[in-house]
Write a protein that holds these residues in place. Structure first.
Motif, mmCIF file in Angstrom:
data_model
loop_
_atom_site.group_PDB
_atom_site.id
_atom_site.type_symbol
_atom_site.label_atom_id
_atom_site.label_comp_id
_atom_site.label_asym_id
_atom_site.label_seq_id
_atom_site.Cartn_x
_atom_site.Cartn_y
_atom_site.Cartn_z
ATOM 1 N N THR A 61 0.819 -1.206 0.000
ATOM 2 C CA THR A 61 0.000 0.000 0.000
ATOM 3 C C THR A 61 0.856 1.261 0.000
ATOM 4 O O THR A 61 1.501 1.585 0.983
ATOM 5 C CB THR A 61 -0.948 0.011 1.218
ATOM 6 N N VAL A 62 0.868 1.964 -1.137
ATOM 7 C CA VAL A 62 1.598 3.219 -1.288
ATOM 8 C C VAL A 62 0.927 4.009 -2.398
ATOM 9 O O VAL A 62 0.389 3.434 -3.344
ATOM 10 C CB VAL A 62 3.098 2.974 -1.588
ATOM 11 N N ARG A 63 0.925 5.338 -2.313
ATOM 12 C CA ARG A 63 0.208 6.182 -3.285
ATOM 13 C C ARG A 63 1.124 7.288 -3.780
ATOM 14 O O ARG A 63 1.871 7.868 -3.016
ATOM 15 C CB ARG A 63 -1.038 6.800 -2.613
ATOM 16 N N GLY A 64 1.058 7.603 -5.058
ATOM 17 C CA GLY A 64 1.821 8.716 -5.612
ATOM 18 C C GLY A 64 3.003 8.229 -6.429
ATOM 19 O O GLY A 64 3.467 7.108 -6.297
ATOM 20 N N LEU A 65 3.522 9.099 -7.289
ATOM 21 C CA LEU A 65 4.623 8.737 -8.171
ATOM 22 C C LEU A 65 5.940 8.671 -7.416
ATOM 23 O O LEU A 65 6.665 7.680 -7.469
ATOM 24 C CB LEU A 65 4.717 9.750 -9.318
ATOM 25 N N PRO A 70 11.145 5.233 -2.541
ATOM 26 C CA PRO A 70 11.847 4.602 -1.410
ATOM 27 C C PRO A 70 11.477 3.128 -1.214
ATOM 28 O O PRO A 70 12.225 2.374 -0.601
ATOM 29 C CB PRO A 70 11.400 5.433 -0.200
ATOM 30 N N ARG A 71 10.329 2.726 -1.748
ATOM 31 C CA ARG A 71 9.836 1.358 -1.552
ATOM 32 C C ARG A 71 10.055 0.481 -2.785
ATOM 33 O O ARG A 71 9.662 -0.686 -2.791
ATOM 34 C CB ARG A 71 8.329 1.405 -1.252
ATOM 35 N N TYR A 72 10.659 1.048 -3.836
ATOM 36 C CA TYR A 72 10.698 0.359 -5.133
ATOM 37 C C TYR A 72 11.347 -1.021 -5.028
ATOM 38 O O TYR A 72 10.800 -2.012 -5.522
ATOM 39 C CB TYR A 72 11.421 1.198 -6.179
ATOM 40 N N ARG A 73 12.511 -1.106 -4.400
ATOM 41 C CA ARG A 73 13.225 -2.390 -4.355
ATOM 42 C C ARG A 73 12.421 -3.448 -3.604
ATOM 43 O O ARG A 73 12.367 -4.611 -4.022
ATOM 44 C CB ARG A 73 14.596 -2.208 -3.699
ATOM 45 N N LEU A 75 9.079 -3.519 -3.235
ATOM 46 C CA LEU A 75 7.912 -3.883 -4.036
ATOM 47 C C LEU A 75 8.307 -4.752 -5.224
ATOM 48 O O LEU A 75 7.624 -5.735 -5.543
ATOM 49 C CB LEU A 75 7.204 -2.617 -4.520
ATOM 50 N N LYS A 76 9.409 -4.398 -5.872
ATOM 51 C CA LYS A 76 9.873 -5.180 -7.020
ATOM 52 C C LYS A 76 10.277 -6.581 -6.581
ATOM 53 O O LYS A 76 10.033 -7.574 -7.301
ATOM 54 C CB LYS A 76 11.057 -4.476 -7.687
ATOM 55 N N GLY A 77 10.873 -6.681 -5.404
ATOM 56 C CA GLY A 77 11.251 -7.993 -4.887
ATOM 57 C C GLY A 77 10.045 -8.882 -4.651
ATOM 58 O O GLY A 77 10.056 -10.082 -4.983
ATOM 59 N N ILE A 78 8.972 -8.303 -4.090
ATOM 60 C CA ILE A 78 7.740 -9.068 -3.876
ATOM 61 C C ILE A 78 7.141 -9.484 -5.217
ATOM 62 O O ILE A 78 6.729 -10.639 -5.404
ATOM 63 C CB ILE A 78 6.726 -8.237 -3.057
ATOM 64 N N GLN A 79 7.113 -8.552 -6.160
ATOM 65 C CA GLN A 79 6.546 -8.855 -7.481
ATOM 66 C C GLN A 79 7.314 -9.989 -8.160
ATOM 67 O O GLN A 79 6.720 -10.931 -8.701
ATOM 68 C CB GLN A 79 6.571 -7.611 -8.365
ATOM 69 N N ASN A 80 8.645 -9.920 -8.115
ATOM 70 C CA ASN A 80 9.458 -10.954 -8.759
ATOM 71 C C ASN A 80 9.298 -12.316 -8.089
ATOM 72 O O ASN A 80 9.227 -13.352 -8.764
ATOM 73 C CB ASN A 80 10.932 -10.549 -8.748
ATOM 74 N N SER A 81 9.232 -12.312 -6.759
ATOM 75 C CA SER A 81 9.065 -13.582 -6.035
ATOM 76 C C SER A 81 7.730 -14.224 -6.366
ATOM 77 O O SER A 81 7.641 -15.439 -6.602
ATOM 78 C CB SER A 81 9.175 -13.347 -4.526
ATOM 79 N N LEU A 82 6.678 -13.409 -6.389
ATOM 80 C CA LEU A 82 5.354 -13.944 -6.715
ATOM 81 C C LEU A 82 5.306 -14.411 -8.163
ATOM 82 O O LEU A 82 4.761 -15.477 -8.467
ATOM 83 C CB LEU A 82 4.292 -12.875 -6.463
ATOM 84 N N ARG A 83 5.908 -13.632 -9.069
ATOM 85 C CA ARG A 83 5.957 -14.029 -10.482
ATOM 86 C C ARG A 83 6.619 -15.397 -10.650
ATOM 87 O O ARG A 83 6.069 -16.279 -11.323
ATOM 88 C CB ARG A 83 6.745 -12.989 -11.277
#
Length: 384
Positions: A61-65, A70-73, A75-83
């Motif tokens: 949960t995060v909002r805005g561009l 600061p959370r990119y790594r 979030l990307k780690g979660i996305q890659n693990s789930l993928r």
């Protein structure tokens, strides 16, 4: 009927509104697939239907561009693990419940690997970032939309689409019982009640709280009898909100801070001060006057305002295609301007009556059996 025990459906919701949407959809699917496995990332509404959340939803949960940076790594780690997990498992279908910044990228990779993808709800390409349709075409096998005008947009782009209605239109009664809501909250039936909703995300609270509660303090100077009700999405949000109020020296404003109960708080109100988003539509469906306000990080705002296609940001105004209720954005959303706009909403009786009729018409236009319609579309995608 063949057993559904071998059916696996992965779902990702990244915030409470997506959790509610997906929860209703999973409820509809569970009627047809009683033994199917539902898993991925979600919240309590999804878990009511046997959903297994493999990461806490609030991690997404995060909002805005710029707020994402600061959370990119993480979030990307979660996305890659789930993928990687889903590519190995090959579920029958993946459903992205809103949260397009995360879900569309994941859907593109899964669809390329032959996994059908459903996106629920359609990203607001009609409001801003219309170029996203190119990514949607590559990412989404079937789109579920919640506003009637969206169907034609996706049909024109060649994206299979189903209008399922808005789930909130089913949850919220056509004629809400204000007196019962006030009794539930211990408020007098003749009280003058303002419900204040600065947002459910931490970033929203950070930017909206001081102006919202500052407006309450100014409103009290006009009417000392006003009661302020503030529903909070969770304990973390409540703590942050109260800290912000104290830091701003506004703790002398008497507030009824609730744990959840947002619908009861809206139903009990004479008028609502609300952050832009799904909550503004909830207020409209409860037929309440409102002021819509929003503040975000300055850099995000300057980029987003140049990408907007609509003259409005509030869903009630977008659906009405006119300014039914005031919108105050960024620097315009001061305590004084919010208080002035709210006072008009509280005191203009003819306007209040007009809004009830307009919001009732809006309610009927959004009313369908979304769980049934959405489930039927998903079942067709997975050939069940």
């Amino acid at each position: 009927m063949a057993s559904s025990a071998d059916v696996s459906i992965a779902v990702v919701a990244g915030e409470p509104s997506g959790d509610l949407l997906a929860g209703r959809l999973l409820g509809g699917l569970r009627l047809h697939l009683p033994d199917a496995r539902f898993h991925g990332i979600g919240g309590p509404a999804m878990m009511e239907h046997g959903f297994e959340s493999q990461w806490p939803m609030d991690k997404l949960t995060v909002r805005g561009l710029f707020e994402v940076i600061p959370r990119y790594r993480e979030l990307k780690g979660i996305q890659n693990s789930l993928r990687d997990q889903l590519l190995a498992e090959k579920p029958d279908c993946f459903i992205g419940a809103d949260y397009p910044g995360f879900n569309l990228g994941l859907e593109a990779q899964l669809r390329e690997a032959g996994i059908p993808t459903v996106h629920y709800i359609g990203p607001q390409i009609w409001a801003w970032r219309g170029g996203r349709i190119k990514k949607i075409i590559k990412s989404v096998s079937h789109m579920l939309v919640i506003f009637p005008f969206e169907e034609a947009i996706y049909q024109a782009a060649g994206v299979p689409v189903t209008y399922v209605g808005h789930p909130l239109a089913e949850v919220i009664p056509i004629q809400p019982d204000e007196a019962a809501a006030r009794r539930q909250l211990g408020l007098a039936e003749d009280a003058n009640v303002v419900t204040v909703m600065p947002g459910s995300r931490m970033g929203e609270l950070k930017y909206n709280t001081v102006a919202f509660i500052g407006a309450c303090k100014l409103l009290l100077q006009r009417d000392r009898s006003l009661k302020f009700v503030v529903p909070m999405a969770g304990e973390k949000q409540r703590k942050c909100f109260l800290e912000l109020v104290a830091q701003a020296g506004l703790q002398d404003v008497e507030l009824m801070v609730l744990d959840g109960q947002s619908h009861t708080a809206i139903c009990a109100a004479d008028a609502v001060l609300v952050a832009s988003g799904t909550a503004s539509l909830e207020v409209a469906l409860f037929k309440k006057p409102m002021v819509i306000a929003y503040k975000i990080m300055a850099a995000s705002y300057h980029i987003m305002k140049h990408m907007a296609y609509q003259p409005w940001i509030g869903l009630p105004n977008i659906l009405a295609k006119e300014t039914l209720v005031p919108e105050l954005i960024q620097h315009a959303a001061t305590a004084q301007t919010l208080a002035d706009a709210m006072w008009k909403q509280l005191s203009d009786a003819p306007h209040r009556l007009q809004l009830v009729q307009r919001f009732t018409d809006m309610h009927y236009s959004l009313l369908r059996n979304s769980a049934q319609e959405g489930a039927a579309a998903v079942l067709k995608v997975i050939n069940r």
